[in-house]
Design an enzyme around this catalytic site. Structure first.
Site, PDB file in Angstrom:
ATOM      1  N   LYS A   1      -9.078   1.277  -4.853  1.00  0.00           N
ATOM      2  CA  LYS A   1      -8.725  -0.090  -5.302  1.00  0.00           C
ATOM      3  C   LYS A   1      -7.296  -0.194  -5.818  1.00  0.00           C
ATOM      4  O   LYS A   1      -6.671  -1.235  -5.707  1.00  0.00           O
ATOM      5  CB  LYS A   1      -9.711  -0.601  -6.351  1.00  0.00           C
ATOM      6  CG  LYS A   1      -9.993   0.336  -7.488  1.00  0.00           C
ATOM      7  CD  LYS A   1     -11.375   0.894  -7.394  1.00  0.00           C
ATOM      8  CE  LYS A   1     -11.403   2.209  -8.154  1.00  0.00           C
ATOM      9  NZ  LYS A   1     -12.708   2.706  -8.441  1.00  0.00           N
TER      10      LYS A   1
ATOM     11  N   LYS B   1      -9.769  -4.758  -9.185  1.00  0.00           N
ATOM     12  CA  LYS B   1     -10.837  -5.326  -8.347  1.00  0.00           C
ATOM     13  C   LYS B   1     -10.761  -6.849  -8.306  1.00  0.00           C
ATOM     14  O   LYS B   1     -10.947  -7.450  -7.246  1.00  0.00           O
ATOM     15  CB  LYS B   1     -12.191  -4.837  -8.855  1.00  0.00           C
ATOM     16  CG  LYS B   1     -12.379  -3.332  -8.610  1.00  0.00           C
ATOM     17  CD  LYS B   1     -13.587  -2.807  -9.351  1.00  0.00           C
ATOM     18  CE  LYS B   1     -13.811  -1.328  -9.096  1.00  0.00           C
ATOM     19  NZ  LYS B   1     -14.770  -0.736 -10.041  1.00  0.00           N
TER      20      LYS B   1
HETATM   21  N1  HSE Z   1     -14.786   3.840 -12.278  1.00  0.00           N
HETATM   22  C1  HSE Z   1     -15.306   2.809 -11.443  1.00  0.00           C
HETATM   23  C2  HSE Z   1     -16.423   2.089 -12.176  1.00  0.00           C
HETATM   24  C3  HSE Z   1     -15.787   3.413 -10.159  1.00  0.00           C
HETATM   25  O1  HSE Z   1     -16.891   2.612 -13.194  1.00  0.00           O
HETATM   26  O2  HSE Z   1     -16.817   1.011 -11.783  1.00  0.00           O
HETATM   27  C4  HSE Z   1     -16.102   2.439  -9.094  1.00  0.00           C
HETATM   28  O3  HSE Z   1     -14.992   1.689  -8.704  1.00  0.00           O
END
Ligand code: HSE
Length: 414
Positions: A100, A200
């Site tokens: 991402k 995201k």
């Molecule tokens: N570290 C991220 C989370 C992993 O905990 O959502 C998935 O993108």
């Protein structure tokens, strides 16, 4: 046979191998070609794996191999991932990634290179782990004008907050558990600091509204300062605290976009998204609210989205998918400080009644919230229709007569 290469053999990379090895027949039926992992790039040695002969430490072995049509990037981080992905697209290889950070910071450029070379650059796994969200937004909801997206986009922080809410577990212990389960980033400060959610929501905003939103343009607040007292106030108010990424198209065609912990009403569907699960609400003009729910992190859910993209790449090798966005004009993002919102304020004061009076002088609508076991000097209030800018301006009023503002939390309206 489709020869592919995988860059990285960490949590997601090893999950991709597990899914490919464990579903050979069904993948063959769906892709109509056998998926042959020809190279795996990793600097570490894995002598005990049954496929140890596939490992290389040199990217040249991959970029120089013309039989490799698809490269899967699951290394994470920006460098060298960006350099490798760019080189692959420029030399005729489609790319699938779960990264991402890469998509959020370099998406517009990489999508343009993919388009110029008539290739695919797919990244379903970059948001929501195993939850289908990229394709639904770009294809299934394509007939809608998306007005707003709001989501719990980080499994690690949702897991931590759930443990704080349900078990009164402390932050450090819950984070350790999330790391043991493989949910957290290599550097978990990106999870708890909100950067992961920010990347995201930038990807979703870019996809839904067609112009790239860069993470450094987005106000981002993580959960490191959320306390068990805040959790108690959220309960007394009638909800829970969740880390939310939110983007809205405004009437002036600018985007309001923020990442922050928010009070979410018990009545909202997002209030019931717990543990490592993610929930993403997409508000379309024709569909109304559509909510996507599932495991947002972890080895196999994420690997499943990566492998689905590999199949898509194989099936559409000569037919580029319509995932695209381009750079925005300047001033595309509205100053977050101007948006009117409701806030919860947590205040420490030697005189609650006096502080209430100062608050009522400064703000039009002030409502008190009282949590179980509230301390003698603690005051919780909800103030309505104010902006971050007004809150900053009126800080002196809030902190009159020895009061101290301990925290402010946005109250969501969805
Ligand atoms: N570290 C991220 C989370 C992993 O905990 O959502 C998935 O993108």
């Amino acid at each position: 046979m489709a020869d592919i290469a995988i860059l990285g053999h960490g949590v997601v990379g090893s999950g991709v191998m597990e899914v490919i090895e464990g579903h050979r027949e069904s993948l063959f039926e769906r892709a109509k070609e056998e998926i042959n992992v020809k190279h795996i790039l990793d600097l570490r040695d894995f002598p005990d794996l049954p496929y140890s002969d596939k490992f290389t430490k040199s990217f040249d072995d991959i970029i120089g191999d013309d039989s490799v049509r698809i490269v899967v990037e699951v290394m994470g981080g920006l460098h060298p991932a960006y350099d490798y992905v760019k080189a692959c697209l420029e030399s005729g290889k489609s790319v699938v990634t779960s990264n991402k950070e890469l998509v959020a910071t370099k998406g517009a450029e990489l999508l343009r290179i993919a388009r110029e070379n008539n290739l695919n650059f797919l990244f379903e796994a970059s948001v929501g782990g195993g939850i289908p969200i990229i394709r639904p937004i770009s294809q299934c909801l394509a007939a809608n004008d998306v007005a707003e997206i709001a989501g719990i986009l980080n499994g690690t922080t949702n897991f931590i907050l759930t443990k704080m809410i349900r078990d009164k577990m402390d932050f450090a212990e819950a984070l350790k558990l999330a790391q043991e389960n493989g949910y957290a980033e290599r550097d978990p400060s990106a999870d708890v600091g909100g950067e992961d959610s920010c990347r995201k929501i930038c990807i979703l905003a870019s996809l839904a509204f067609g112009h790239h939103v860069y993470p450094d343009e987005v106000y981002t607040q993580g959960i490191t300062e959320i306390t068990l007292e805040d959790v108690g106030y959220a309960k007394a108010w009638g909800g829970v605290i969740k880390l939310i990424g939110q983007v809205k198209m405004l009437g002036n065609r600018k985007l309001h976009i923020i990442v922050a912990p928010m009070f979410i009403s018990e009545e909202s569907q997002l209030a019931h998204v717990d543990d490592v699960f993610n929930g993403i609400m997409v508000r379309g003009d024709a569909t109304g609210d559509v909510v996507f729910y599932g495991k947002g992190a972890g080895k196999l859910p994420t690997a499943s989205a990566v492998v689905a993209d590999i199949i898509d790449c194989i099936k559409h090798f000569k037919a580029r998918k319509y995932l695209f966005w381009e750079d925005a004009k300047p001033d595309y993002i509205e100053d977050y400080k101007l948006a009117k919102m409701n806030f919860f304020l947590h205040i420490n004061t030697p005189d609650k009644e006096k502080t209430m009076r100062s608050l009522e002088d400064a703000f039009e609508k002030v409502r008190r919230v009282i949590r179980d076991n509230e301390n003698e000097n603690e005051l919780g209030v909800v103030i309505s229709d104010v902006s971050f800018a007004e809150l900053d301006e009126k800080k002196a009023h809030i902190e009159k007569d020895g009061a101290r503002l301990l925290g402010r939390i946005v109250i969501s309206e969805f």
